[in-house]
Design a protein around this motif. Sequence first.
Motif, PDB file in Angstrom:
ATOM      1  N   ALA A   1       0.848  -1.190   0.000  1.00 43.75           N
ATOM      2  CA  ALA A   1       0.000   0.000   0.000  1.00 43.75           C
ATOM      3  C   ALA A   1       0.883   1.239   0.000  1.00 43.75           C
ATOM      4  CB  ALA A   1      -0.895  -0.009   1.234  1.00 43.75           C
ATOM      5  N   VAL A   2       0.543   2.164  -0.895  1.00 46.63           N
ATOM      6  CA  VAL A   2       1.178   3.471  -0.832  1.00 46.63           C
ATOM      7  C   VAL A   2       0.208   4.339  -0.037  1.00 46.63           C
ATOM      8  CG1 VAL A   2       2.135   5.405  -2.123  1.00 46.63           C
ATOM      9  CG2 VAL A   2       2.268   3.082  -3.056  1.00 46.63           C
ATOM     10  N   VAL A   3       0.634   4.836   1.109  1.00 47.34           N
ATOM     11  CA  VAL A   3      -0.309   5.466   2.042  1.00 47.34           C
ATOM     12  C   VAL A   3      -0.257   6.993   1.968  1.00 47.34           C
ATOM     13  CG1 VAL A   3      -0.181   3.488   3.602  1.00 47.34           C
ATOM     14  CG2 VAL A   3       1.342   5.430   3.960  1.00 47.34           C
ATOM     15  N   GLY A   4      -1.407   7.582   2.333  1.00 52.60           N
ATOM     16  CA  GLY A   4      -1.491   9.042   2.408  1.00 52.60           C
ATOM     17  C   GLY A   4      -1.470   9.730   1.057  1.00 52.60           C
ATOM     18  N   VAL A   5      -2.027   9.064   0.036  1.00 50.74           N
ATOM     19  CA  VAL A   5      -2.010   9.681  -1.304  1.00 50.74           C
ATOM     20  C   VAL A   5      -3.425  10.072  -1.737  1.00 50.74           C
ATOM     21  CG1 VAL A   5       0.099   8.585  -2.125  1.00 50.74           C
ATOM     22  CG2 VAL A   5      -2.066   7.371  -2.360  1.00 50.74           C
ATOM     23  N   ASP A   6      -3.514  11.164  -2.491  1.00 50.11           N
ATOM     24  CA  ASP A   6      -4.818  11.540  -3.047  1.00 50.11           C
ATOM     25  C   ASP A   6      -5.051  10.771  -4.347  1.00 50.11           C
ATOM     26  OD1 ASP A   6      -3.368  12.797  -5.051  1.00 50.11           O
ATOM     27  OD2 ASP A   6      -3.702  14.823  -4.284  1.00 50.11           O
ATOM     28  N   LEU A   7      -6.230  10.976  -4.929  1.00 53.41           N
ATOM     29  CA  LEU A   7      -6.598  10.189  -6.100  1.00 53.41           C
ATOM     30  C   LEU A   7      -5.624  10.389  -7.262  1.00 53.41           C
ATOM     31  CD1 LEU A   7      -8.531   8.360  -7.714  1.00 53.41           C
ATOM     32  CD2 LEU A   7      -9.898  10.397  -8.208  1.00 53.41           C
ATOM     33  N   ALA A   8      -5.233  11.635  -7.481  1.00 51.76           N
ATOM     34  CA  ALA A   8      -4.353  11.908  -8.628  1.00 51.76           C
ATOM     35  C   ALA A   8      -3.044  11.135  -8.495  1.00 51.76           C
ATOM     36  CB  ALA A   8      -4.078  13.407  -8.733  1.00 51.76           C
ATOM     37  N   VAL A   9      -2.482  11.141  -7.281  1.00 50.57           N
ATOM     38  CA  VAL A   9      -1.235  10.403  -7.065  1.00 50.57           C
ATOM     39  C   VAL A   9      -1.496   8.898  -7.132  1.00 50.57           C
ATOM     40  CG1 VAL A   9       0.639   9.945  -5.431  1.00 50.57           C
ATOM     41  CG2 VAL A   9      -0.228  12.284  -5.721  1.00 50.57           C
ATOM     42  N   ALA A  10      -2.637   8.486  -6.569  1.00 49.23           N
ATOM     43  CA  ALA A  10      -2.963   7.060  -6.561  1.00 49.23           C
ATOM     44  C   ALA A  10      -3.034   6.504  -7.987  1.00 49.23           C
ATOM     45  CB  ALA A  10      -4.286   6.819  -5.844  1.00 49.23           C
TER      46      ALA A  10
ATOM     47  N   ALA B   1      -5.911  -0.990  -6.754  1.00 50.84           N
ATOM     48  CA  ALA B   1      -7.141  -0.350  -6.283  1.00 50.84           C
ATOM     49  C   ALA B   1      -6.803   0.822  -5.373  1.00 50.84           C
ATOM     50  CB  ALA B   1      -7.998  -1.373  -5.533  1.00 50.84           C
ATOM     51  N   TYR B   2      -7.802   1.713  -5.185  1.00 47.48           N
ATOM     52  CA  TYR B   2      -7.573   2.887  -4.320  1.00 47.48           C
ATOM     53  C   TYR B   2      -8.780   3.113  -3.432  1.00 47.48           C
ATOM     54  CZ  TYR B   2      -6.968   7.782  -2.916  1.00 47.48           C
ATOM     55  OH  TYR B   2      -6.850   8.936  -2.192  1.00 47.48           O
ATOM     56  N   ASP B   3      -8.489   3.298  -2.143  1.00 44.37           N
ATOM     57  CA  ASP B   3      -9.528   3.616  -1.174  1.00 44.37           C
ATOM     58  C   ASP B   3      -9.349   5.072  -0.740  1.00 44.37           C
ATOM     59  OD1 ASP B   3     -11.129   4.006   1.007  1.00 44.37           O
ATOM     60  OD2 ASP B   3     -10.735   2.040   1.892  1.00 44.37           O
ATOM     61  N   PRO B   4     -10.254   5.969  -1.182  1.00 42.29           N
ATOM     62  CA  PRO B   4     -10.075   7.398  -0.899  1.00 42.29           C
ATOM     63  C   PRO B   4     -10.327   7.734   0.568  1.00 42.29           C
ATOM     64  CG  PRO B   4     -12.106   7.037  -2.140  1.00 42.29           C
ATOM     65  CD  PRO B   4     -11.440   5.708  -2.021  1.00 42.29           C
ATOM     66  N   VAL B   5     -11.020   6.866   1.320  1.00 44.86           N
ATOM     67  CA  VAL B   5     -11.244   7.133   2.742  1.00 44.86           C
ATOM     68  C   VAL B   5      -9.941   6.902   3.506  1.00 44.86           C
ATOM     69  CG1 VAL B   5     -12.579   6.500   4.774  1.00 44.86           C
ATOM     70  CG2 VAL B   5     -13.662   6.459   2.507  1.00 44.86           C
ATOM     71  N   GLU B   6      -9.340   5.746   3.232  1.00 46.44           N
ATOM     72  CA  GLU B   6      -8.056   5.419   3.871  1.00 46.44           C
ATOM     73  C   GLU B   6      -6.880   6.154   3.215  1.00 46.44           C
ATOM     74  OE1 GLU B   6      -7.493   2.980   6.335  1.00 46.44           O
ATOM     75  OE2 GLU B   6      -9.655   2.700   6.625  1.00 46.44           O
ATOM     76  N   ARG B   7      -7.138   6.702   2.040  1.00 45.81           N
ATOM     77  CA  ARG B   7      -6.093   7.348   1.224  1.00 45.81           C
ATOM     78  C   ARG B   7      -4.933   6.388   0.939  1.00 45.81           C
ATOM     79  NH1 ARG B   7      -5.843  12.766   0.587  1.00 45.81           N
ATOM     80  NH2 ARG B   7      -3.647  12.956   1.143  1.00 45.81           N
ATOM     81  N   ARG B   8      -5.294   5.158   0.556  1.00 43.72           N
ATOM     82  CA  ARG B   8      -4.273   4.147   0.284  1.00 43.72           C
ATOM     83  C   ARG B   8      -4.463   3.574  -1.129  1.00 43.72           C
ATOM     84  NH1 ARG B   8      -2.582   0.262   4.522  1.00 43.72           N
ATOM     85  NH2 ARG B   8      -2.085   1.497   6.348  1.00 43.72           N
ATOM     86  N   ALA B   9      -3.376   3.478  -1.841  1.00 45.84           N
ATOM     87  CA  ALA B   9      -3.395   2.791  -3.146  1.00 45.84           C
ATOM     88  C   ALA B   9      -2.784   1.407  -2.943  1.00 45.84           C
ATOM     89  CB  ALA B   9      -2.584   3.582  -4.169  1.00 45.84           C
ATOM     90  N   TYR B  10      -3.528   0.376  -3.367  1.00 47.31           N
ATOM     91  CA  TYR B  10      -3.097  -0.999  -3.144  1.00 47.31           C
ATOM     92  C   TYR B  10      -2.619  -1.654  -4.443  1.00 47.31           C
ATOM     93  CZ  TYR B  10      -5.769  -0.541   1.211  1.00 47.31           C
ATOM     94  OH  TYR B  10      -6.252  -0.144   2.421  1.00 47.31           O
ATOM     95  N   VAL B  11      -1.551  -2.414  -4.334  1.00 49.76           N
ATOM     96  CA  VAL B  11      -1.028  -3.137  -5.494  1.00 49.76           C
ATOM     97  C   VAL B  11      -0.779  -4.586  -5.083  1.00 49.76           C
ATOM     98  CG1 VAL B  11       0.901  -3.340  -7.102  1.00 49.76           C
ATOM     99  CG2 VAL B  11       0.037  -1.073  -6.481  1.00 49.76           C
ATOM    100  N   ARG B  12      -1.329  -5.527  -5.853  1.00 50.41           N
ATOM    101  CA  ARG B  12      -1.201  -6.941  -5.491  1.00 50.41           C
ATOM    102  C   ARG B  12      -0.261  -7.683  -6.444  1.00 50.41           C
ATOM    103  NH1 ARG B  12      -6.597 -10.519  -5.398  1.00 50.41           N
ATOM    104  NH2 ARG B  12      -6.572  -9.857  -7.581  1.00 50.41           N
ATOM    105  N   ILE B  13       0.518  -8.587  -5.855  1.00 51.02           N
ATOM    106  CA  ILE B  13       1.445  -9.450  -6.600  1.00 51.02           C
ATOM    107  C   ILE B  13       1.146 -10.895  -6.221  1.00 51.02           C
ATOM    108  CG2 ILE B  13       3.873 -10.128  -6.828  1.00 51.02           C
ATOM    109  CD1 ILE B  13       3.459  -7.463  -8.008  1.00 51.02           C
ATOM    110  N   GLU B  14       1.119 -11.791  -7.207  1.00 51.37           N
ATOM    111  CA  GLU B  14       0.878 -13.205  -6.922  1.00 51.37           C
ATOM    112  C   GLU B  14       1.865 -14.083  -7.686  1.00 51.37           C
ATOM    113  OE1 GLU B  14      -3.791 -13.819  -6.420  1.00 51.37           O
ATOM    114  OE2 GLU B  14      -3.295 -12.704  -8.229  1.00 51.37           O
TER     115      GLU B  14
END
Lengths: 370, 481
Positions: free
Chosen positions: A184-193, A211-224
Amino acid sequence: MKKMMLQPKSETELVEMIAGAGGPLCIQSGGTRGFASDGEVLSTRGLSGVELYEPGALTMVARAGTPVAEIETLLAEQGQRLAFEPMDHRGLLGSDGEPTIGGVFAANVSGPRRIQCGAARDFLLGVRFVDGMGQVVKNGGRVMKNVTGYDLVKLMAGAHGTLGVLSEVSFKVLPMPEAAATVAVVGVDLAVAVQVMSAALGSPFDVTGAAYDPVERRAYVRIEGFAGSVDYRVGRLVADLARFGAVQQVDDSESLWRCIRDVSAFHGNAGDVWRISVKPSDAVELAEQLQAEALQFDWGGGLIWVLVPAGTDLRARIAVPGHATLMRAGAETRGRLGQFQAEPAPLAAISAELRAKFDPRGILNTGLMG
Amino acid sequence: MQMPSPNTAILARKAELAAKLSTVLPLDALIQDEAETRAYECDALTAYRCPPMLVVLPRTTQEVSDVLRVCHQMGVPVVPRGAGTSLAGGALPTADSVILGVARMNEVLETDYDNRVIRVQTGRTNLSVSGAVEEEDFFYAPDPSSQLACAIAGNIAMNSGGAHCLKYGVTTNNLMGVTLVMMDGTVVEIGGAHLDAGGLDLLGVICGSEGQLGVVTEATLRILRKPEGARPVLIGYDSNEVAGACVSDIIKAGVLPVAIEFMDRPCIEACEAFAKAGYPMCEALLIVEVEGSEAEIDHQLGLIIEIAKSHNPVELREAQDADEAGRIWLGRKSAFGAMGQINDYMCLDGTIPVTELPYVLRRIGELSKQYGLGVANVFHAGDGNMHPLILFDANKPGDLELCEDMGADILKLCVEVGGCLTGEHGVGVEKRDLMLHQYSPEDLEAQLKVKDVFDPQWLLNPAKVFPLSVTEGRRAVELSK
């Protein structure tokens, strides 16, 4: 008053019921996904059972009413899965019932992994369906490469039963990865996300969720993948994404992506829910246009879930290319705005003519898609 | 093979058609001279030839629209053509048709790395799409063997695949939007840079419709970042069955290679004689390629080699460097050329469930003896897409017909075991008359209805895909007796 329900137990019965229908039919399977039309309910829930599963060929054939849960259990026993990660709509819509594989394909339901491996329609290899006159049609097959004649398989995926009622589907499955991890990249707004997700999806590291959660201000990236490989790629991504903000590894990757898939953030909230598909980089501009009460972003920003007050005509606020589907609303709003966005005139004409060819009496989910 | 006899009423109006077309096209975009139209008499299925009445080579969507409108008004059949590399005769003309070639429409219109899409005119070649994004380390995934020459237009028409589609999918999985010109000249936009276009999946049915529903002039394609690296391993076995079992075990083990290629002894021998790639002489060779970082590749190849060893290979060769990787692929990539040097051949394209591989190979061997024609097998084993090459002598009377009969038997065999007639080449004219072996008349009728909607007069590439007897009542042209 509860509607009458037709529930065929075999394809032959399905044929008889459609051929003998005296009026509009509301085609359903589990009935969990919130798409409905007027008319007598015809449920394919009784057409159930896996008919063929070849783990070594990565293929399965199942009758349309087979529960998704039953299929996922069988696949898990062989270390395989439905890679396109179909959403479970019950929490979001407050629906009950049993999601079925026919419903998944009829509504082309895909989850976060759609950005990497494709949508439900990309995994559907073959269909048997009964058209509006009661004629059984088969198309495609159970092999992964098939260009023999027109691809009606794709046409049926996402047609929501308006061209015919699926009785059997064959589809591709994939191995379950050994490991999964999420950063998770934390504390980012939508544009940065959106930039974060774009950078991750444009990396060589085979990202399977963004994915991005604007409430938590976190952009998530998954690797498998294999454990060592996941560790390696997570390391590379953490280093690369640090330019956008603080990067953390998420503890429970699996439950996080289930929440993203099922839009858990909106469960139980009052208001209408819309689902918008746009070019990821348009998400920022669009988010301002929407004046939403809440938003959730998947597919690198290309899939936007929107919560607005009941009755809002969200489409009137959208000024970028794409389309919006009304997923949860009262009957009046659904009737007034339509669940599906109207297509441009020439495409609407083609679609209407296709429906008229496959369902000349206009009885299959009449009016649902136009 | 039968083609409809040309409509004499149309032939009689050639001058009028040319005059009308010349008002909507630049001078050099209309070819009338018989010496020049002859260049368009066939595609890569060279056994069948017929010069078209006229050839048009438009440069814009507007010109394509104008051409189609004129032909529509006059009731003239149109055969769309990409680069003419179809092995199925998809671009074979009839004498009363206009060939509409998109080869001059080859511009890149937009490159968008943030959204991972490229928009091109469809006359652009497959390989040059990847070439346009190579500097940023991106690529376009579908990679048919003809990728140096074949056009995106033809890839879309045939829903082309390639060696690496086990991981990346075929054209339909990488196509996001099109500009489609309908037979009456109407231009429609379907899909775009966003995923999952709304409404019915028209894009899905247009892809693979063999130029029968419309002419695609522009396409939005998904581009991907290149993997950090890729490396193949060569595995030899002394029987097809064991090689087939190895493929199945690799897939079941959860490794998903980007490619698993299979060659049998006749093919290995021909490739080796031609390319001198250093292949071992054995019954079956597998080339398995994986991608990722060095460490990831080592790990995946380790798993694959472990599985391979459990089946007692006669040869196991891991590429140590790029040069060795190149040599492993060299023989496979020159397979068709190698076969062409020793013989005339017909390349089939049936697909079977992977589990049926050993049985189908054994039956093909029996058919080969029965017909007295050699067969070399080279194919994409991971997804069951076979390419049996039947060897024949084009100069020997009756040999082509014998070869076609044997090909039909092999394709029927593919259908019998749960597969299909064509995995990536398309039906064209080549497999048209076998369609009723895979589909019932009712199944085909459902497909014909789709064409009825897009092209009610059946003017676009009308003599392809479906048996002529099935389309007789719909086609504007008359059948020969």
